[in-house]
Design an enzyme around this catalytic site. Structure first.
Site, short mmCIF file in Angstrom:
data_model
loop_
_atom_site.label_atom_id
_atom_site.label_comp_id
_atom_site.label_asym_id
_atom_site.label_seq_id
_atom_site.Cartn_x
_atom_site.Cartn_y
_atom_site.Cartn_z
N SER A 130 0.86 -1.18 0.00
CA SER A 130 0.00 0.00 0.00
C SER A 130 0.89 1.23 0.00
O SER A 130 2.12 1.12 0.06
CB SER A 130 -0.90 0.00 1.23
OG SER A 130 -0.13 0.38 2.37
N LYS A 131 0.26 2.38 -0.02
CA LYS A 131 1.02 3.63 -0.10
C LYS A 131 1.94 3.81 1.10
O LYS A 131 2.92 4.55 1.02
CB LYS A 131 0.06 4.81 -0.21
CG LYS A 131 -0.68 4.80 -1.53
CD LYS A 131 -0.93 6.21 -2.06
CE LYS A 131 -1.55 6.18 -3.43
NZ LYS A 131 -2.98 6.49 -3.41
#
Ligand code: GLU
Length: 481
Positions: free
Chosen positions: A251-252
């Site tokens: 994920s980010k």
């Protein structure tokens, strides 16, 4: 059999690194087998699909060098490779499946379905919906004819199971008890992903479906649909998900996940492609550096790992540095020039490009991202601003002013301007002042480049030229005394 594979992104987000890897594996497999690589657009979700995402996906694939043979913008035997332009075809298939008894009109309300699921869960039964609330086909047809809205669901045969040999995961079996009578057409006439994707795979003659593991549980539905359409099922290969170094879903939090962000940060497409290739596949020896031709020669879908692949931005950055160092110097200059010009807000003239080329090999050696370069070399082309930290740390030290004054003097006396001559003069200056290189050269660096972090000193001064170097030393001296 000619291999036909597809990459089928939904334009509801930027091209993701996971999508980049899926596209690459499809591409490598197609190229290695002399097959066809097709790009289609899964754009039935009108609300979430945007032109910006559509363009980004195409740009990203082209930047990576993953040219497709057929599909969006490339054309081919199909009239359209956009699902949004094939709605009629999906509706026709749904109608045929209803006519053949493989699908049915469904009137079950969300509340009914909800209650059914809760009950099933409470009693420990499978919550897969089996059509128990639906009328018989004659009544259903009459209600639809009277204008009542209905979805169309696929009638999953029960008891039964669907089994397939996944190229990556081996034998995978789903008991139909676990498979919902899934919706294929919504009441507004739009197809679900399952219907649109399967119809396209059948119509486009896809032989191998290579996609992410997140779609594994959709595959029994796609196989059932394919067989209900009396078509031959494709071979499936599901690629493991990407994880961050902490073992959690990528994920980010782990860094950028959009290919576009890597492009903007100064990564080379060759490095990104190389890194993506290694996320679940290995060329077979310790060769971590491999160009795309080598990948095509050696890629083997059946050796792709089913274990989660770790996406590690540090490793990618390391690899980018390796690729940058291996670039021919001329190519490096071409790659960084636009960024330098953007940084300066103007273009470089021929002489300045020559200066950039002179200093480039020294910068190249230490660069991991192309975007690091403009701020490092800007001092060669524009007035400098002193970095406050560097100034306070270096220019206020005892002896700093003497070194700057000495350098201005010695450099003014150099006969034939060259890197060696600059070095000889500055070393002589040190000797005269009885100063260490550390102590004597740091102030020069700040005076010349504005910062204590800059390309090597002698080369910088040589590239900047005598006049400008001496002027900068003079200016710094004025501020110091
Ligand atoms: N459009 C789907 C997605 O973006 C992939 C479809 C497929 O590969 O079957 O996740």
């Amino acid at each position: 059999m000619t291999v036909r594979v597809r990459f089928a992104p939904s334009p509801t987000g930027y091209l993701h690194v996971g999508g980049g890897r899926t596209a690459l594996y499809n591409y490598l497999f197609a190229r290695g087998q002399g097959g066809t690589f097709i790009l289609r657009s899964d754009d039935t979700d009108e609300a979430r699909s945007t032109e910006e995402f559509r363009a980004d996906i195409l740009d990203g694939l082209r930047w990576l060098g993953l040219e497709w043979d057929e599909g969006i913008e490339a054309g081919g035997p199909m009239e359209s490779y956009r699902q949004s332009e094939r709605l009629r075809r999906y509706q026709d298939v749904a109608a045929q499946l209803v006519a053949s008894g493989r699908a049915y009109y469904s009137f079950a309300t969300p509340d009914q379905l909800d209650e059914f699921r809760k009950e099933a869960q409470a009693e420990g039964r499978s919550p897969a919906y089996d059509g128990r609330f639906e009328p018989d086909p004659a009544e259903a047809a009459a209600r639809v004819a009277a204008g009542e809205p209905a979805t169309v669901r696929f009638a999953v045969p029960r008891p039964g199971e669907t089994s397939f040999e996944d190229v990556v995961r081996g034998t995978v079996t789903f008991d139909h008890v676990q498979v919902d009578d899934f919706v294929i057409l919504r009441s507004n006439g739009t197809p679900t992903y399952h219907l649109a994707s399967t119809v396209d795979d059948v119509d486009f003659g896809i032989t191998h479906v290579v996609r992410g593991e997140d779609l594994l549980s959709s595959t029994p539905k796609h196989i059932l649909l394919t067989e209900a359409m009396e078509a031959e099922r494709a071979t499936y290969a599901h690629l493991s998900l990407l994880m961050g170094p902490d073992g959690k879903k990528l994920s980010k939090r782990h860094g950028h996940t959009a290919i576009k962000a890597y492009r903007e940060e100064g990564y080379l497409p060759e490095a990104v492609l190389n890194y993506l290739a290694l996320l679940g596949w290995s060329p077979g020896d310790d060769d971590t550096l491999i160009a795309v031709d080598g990948m095509i020669d050696r890629f083997d879908l059946s050796t792709v790992s089913k274990n989660p692949a770790i996406f590690d931005t540090d490793k990618l950055q390391w690899m980018n540095g390796v690729y940058i160092r291996e670039m021919p110097s001329e190519a490096f200059v071409v790659a960084v020039q636009p960024g330098v010009e953007e940084h300066l807000g103007r273009s470089l003239d021929d002489e300045e490009v020559a200066t950039l080329a002179e200093i480039a090999p020294l910068v190249q050696e230490r660069t991991k991202l192309l975007t690091e370069v403009p701020p490092q070399v800007a001092f060669l082309f524009a007035d400098i601003e002193y970095d406050e930290n560097s100034w306070d740390k270096v220019m206020t030290k005892e002896g700093a002013a003497a070194a700057v004054a000495g350098a201005a003097e010695w450099l003014s006396d150099v006969d034939y301007w060259s890197i060696e001559a600059v070095e000889t003069a500055l070393r002589a200056m040190l000797e005269e002042l009885e100063m260490s290189a550390r102590k004597g050269f740091q102030p020069l660096r700040v005076a010349i480049s504005g910062s204590s972090v800059s390309p090597p000193l002698f080369e910088s001064i040589a590239a900047l030229g005598r006049e400008e170097s001496v002027a900068r030393l003079g200016r710094a001296l004025e501020l110091m005394t």
